[in-house]
Design a protein around this motif. Structure first.
Motif, short mmCIF file in Angstrom:
data_model
loop_
_atom_site.label_atom_id
_atom_site.label_comp_id
_atom_site.label_asym_id
_atom_site.label_seq_id
_atom_site.Cartn_x
_atom_site.Cartn_y
_atom_site.Cartn_z
N ALA A 471 35.94 34.84 82.21
CA ALA A 471 35.40 33.61 82.81
C ALA A 471 34.26 33.99 83.74
CB ALA A 471 36.48 32.87 83.59
N ILE A 472 33.10 33.39 83.52
CA ILE A 472 31.97 33.61 84.41
C ILE A 472 31.85 32.40 85.33
CG2 ILE A 472 29.50 34.04 84.61
CD1 ILE A 472 29.54 35.25 81.85
N HIS A 513 43.73 27.46 87.39
CA HIS A 513 43.76 27.43 85.93
C HIS A 513 43.01 28.63 85.35
CE1 HIS A 513 43.45 25.86 81.83
NE2 HIS A 513 42.15 26.16 81.89
N ILE A 514 41.88 28.97 85.94
CA ILE A 514 41.09 30.12 85.47
C ILE A 514 41.86 31.41 85.69
CG2 ILE A 514 39.00 31.48 85.94
CD1 ILE A 514 37.61 28.77 86.57
N TYR A 518 42.49 33.62 82.17
CA TYR A 518 41.48 34.64 81.87
C TYR A 518 41.88 35.97 82.50
CZ TYR A 518 38.33 30.88 80.41
OH TYR A 518 37.75 29.81 79.77
N GLU A 519 41.63 37.04 81.74
CA GLU A 519 41.95 38.38 82.25
C GLU A 519 40.86 38.87 83.21
OE1 GLU A 519 42.81 42.92 80.50
OE2 GLU A 519 42.43 41.23 79.14
N TYR A 520 39.61 38.62 82.84
CA TYR A 520 38.48 39.09 83.64
C TYR A 520 37.70 37.91 84.21
CZ TYR A 520 39.24 43.50 81.12
OH TYR A 520 39.79 44.64 80.59
N ILE A 521 37.24 38.09 85.42
CA ILE A 521 36.43 37.06 86.08
C ILE A 521 35.16 37.71 86.60
CG2 ILE A 521 36.26 35.44 88.02
CD1 ILE A 521 39.36 35.11 87.71
#
Length: 589
Positions: A471-472, A513-514, A518-521
């Motif tokens: 997630a970016i 929620h993110i 998501y594993e990576y942010i």
């Protein structure tokens, strides 16, 4: 042979005959015009002080004698005469010399002056230090413009200097204009002095300065004579000179606002080269300016405030169409903020437009007068993020960090023109708190930006693209770059993109929620990492007990110098290539 070609230092200057100095002034003007016409930069201010520059270095023993320029964009001639002539074509370019005086660039730059109104305090401090060290043969000179001397800090310095017995000379360069025309009662007083209609008591003499003037600051022989006379006098002195901003280039004299920093122009005719792209997508400042007028015509409670930047901020549109509700308060950021607080207290809706770098000058007022009292001032922070060639003194990269720690303050960064319009619309509906809206210098991304207003829920974000692995989280206009990088990535289906918009309050529901999905942010911001947007996300993951791998893209703990915005984004590693490389490393891991 040209005289300028023989001068590589003030020592060389002092060797040439007095009668040849007017020729040198002409050559120096031509040199500045020649370089700035193709390399860009600040033009009018330096052209106006060519004679003063020559006279100061001719009469005083610089660099032993300390010379401070306020504001520093007057100092091009100074730089050329102090050993940087051959480097001047690198002015404001990456790796080149700075557009402002800089103490680690030259011993002749006695003090860095990218912001205004600091010279009197600085030169007084130097003079007092010299006295304590027993240095009786060192002179101290500050050159300050009539717009700069109206600032509160300048008056604080005058107030103290007037009761000292140090040897210091303040030269008031009065050209009746800063970037925009000077305003206020002091401007009217100086105009009366020039006309000989001022009241008998002189304000500077009342402050215990040995006042002389006004004299023609573009009359070189007379100026040299006056400086020589003042050099022999002791104590605090003030010389009032009258100059013409843009002197020597007709177009610059006729249109002093446009030729403050005109971009590229024809050095023979002075005609500014128009960039065709400027007729297409508007600048963010113009989106602000036109939107404010649109809202103010609907809402009579709205007022606009700017400290000396009506053109740069585009508050000029409101000043032209609704002049009784738009205020240029001069170079007085502290006053602008507290005045906005006072207006908010009485039920008006103040849009206080200040460049991000200049809001730093009013930090106490933001805290004490606005946030502590929870007054709904709407701060519109132009030139947020990296601004380019003006360099370290002007980058608006600290605002997220220094504002995020203030209670009651909402902080918003629009991704595009429509979000800027909509948050301005939302803010004037009646927020219970003050809000800071930050947006960058330069053009937006959308041709049809003038769309119907929509209210934005405070603390809400937007999911621009759903993903599964990375997630970016972007804040502000840099999100437009993120979208393009994601589209180009082979694994784009696994990349989510979120326009967070608010750094305070954060959209905690969206972020939880993110964190869960998501594993990576990756966080990305056009601001310093320390205490900024990425830091806020890290704090929240810790508070919520999540352990996602978080990569922060932002500006490291160092001052960024000057260069183009693209060059500096690359250096800060917040450009498209840096983001692309980070995504590839994560997928390859």
């Amino acid at each position: 042979m040209k005289i300028l070609s023989q001068i590589n230092s003030p020592e060389d200057l002092r060797k040439i005959p007095l009668g040849t100095l007017p020729q040198l002034a002409q050559e120096l003007r031509e040199f500045i015009i020649d370089i700035v016409s193709t390399k860009e930069g600040h033009l009018g201010a330096s052209l106006g002080v060519v004679e003063l520059t020559i006279a100061l270095h001719y009469i005083f023993d610089t660099p032993k004698d300390r010379l401070v320029w306020d504001v520093g964009h007057q100092a091009y001639g100074h730089k050329i005469l102090t050993g940087r002539k051959e480097l001047f074509d690198t002015n404001r370019q990456l790796g080149g010399i700075s557009g402002f005086p800089k103490i680690d660039e030259s011993e002749y730059d006695a003090f860095g002056t990218g912001h205004s109104s600091t010279s009197i305090s600085a030169i007084l401090g130097m003079a007092l230090a010299s006295k304590l060290k027993g240095e009786t043969d060192r002179r101290h000179i500050a050159v300050i413009g009539d717009a700069s001397i109206a600032s509160g800090m300048a008056f604080e310095g005058l107030n103290h200097a007037g009761v000292t017995d140090v040897d210091m000379l303040i030269i008031l360069n009065d050209n009746a204009i800063g970037i925009d025309p000077s305003v206020g009662a002091l401007k009217k007083y100086l105009t009366n002095v020039k006309r000989g209609t001022a009241k008998d008591e002189n304000i500077f003499e009342c402050l215990n300065f040995d006042y002389s003037g006004p004299v023609d600051g573009n009359d070189l022989p007379n100026l040299i004579s006056e400086l020589k006379r003042l050099k022999a006098r002791t104590g605090p002195k003030l010389l009032h000179i009258i100059t013409t901003k843009g002197k020597g280039l007709q177009k610059a004299e006729e249109n002093q606002v446009a030729y403050h920093a005109p971009g590229k122009f024809d050095k023979s005719t002075g005609e500014i080269h128009i960039k065709s792209v400027e007729t297409e997508v508007p600048k963010y400042q113009d989106v602000f300016g036109h939107t404010l007028v649109e809202l103010a015509k609907q809402n009579p409670k709205i007022v606009g405030i700017t400290p000396a930047m009506p053109t740069g901020s585009s508050l000029k549109y409101m000043m032209e169409q609704i002049p009784d509700r738009a205020f240029d308060v001069g170079i007085a950021e502290q006053h602008a903020v507290t005045m906005a607080a006072g207006m908010a207290k009485e039920g008006t809706i103040p849009f206080c437009n200040i460049y991000s770098t200049f809001l730093q000058r009013a930090y106490d007022q933001v805290i004490h007068d606005v946030a502590l009292q929870n007054l709904p001032v709407i701060f519109c922070l132009d030139r947020a993020g990296i601004v380019g060639e003006d360099g370290a003194t002007h980058h608006g990269v600290f605002d997220l960090a220094y504002l995020r720690c203030i209670p009651n303050l909402i902080i918003f960064a629009p991704m595009n023109e429509m979000e800027l319009r909509n948050i301005m619309y939302t803010a004037q509906l009646g927020l219970p708190n003050p809000i800071a809206i930050r947006y960058p210098r330069g053009q937006g991304t959308t041709l049809d930006w003038k769309r119907p207003f929509e209210e934005i829920a405070i603390g809400s974000s937007q999911e621009l693209k759903k993903g599964s692995k990375i997630a970016i989280l972007s804040l502000g206009t840099i999100g437009n770059r993120v979208g393009k990088v994601i589209d180009e990535n082979d694994n784009n289906q696994q990349i989510g993109h979120y326009d967070m918009r608010f750094i305070k309050p954060l959209d905690t529901n969206r972020l939880e929620h993110i964190f869960q999905n998501y594993e990576y942010i990756i966080t990305i911001e056009d601001a310093c990492k320390a205490g900024g947007f990425g830091s806020a996300i890290l704090e929240l993951t810790n508070e919520m007990g999540y352990s996602n791998q978080i990569h922060m893209l932002g500006i490291d703990d160092a001052f960024l110098e000057h260069g183009t915005v693209d060059e500096l984004h690359q250096l800060a590693e917040i450009d498209a290539t840096s983001l692309r490389n980070l995504l590839n490393r994560i997928f390859d891991a």
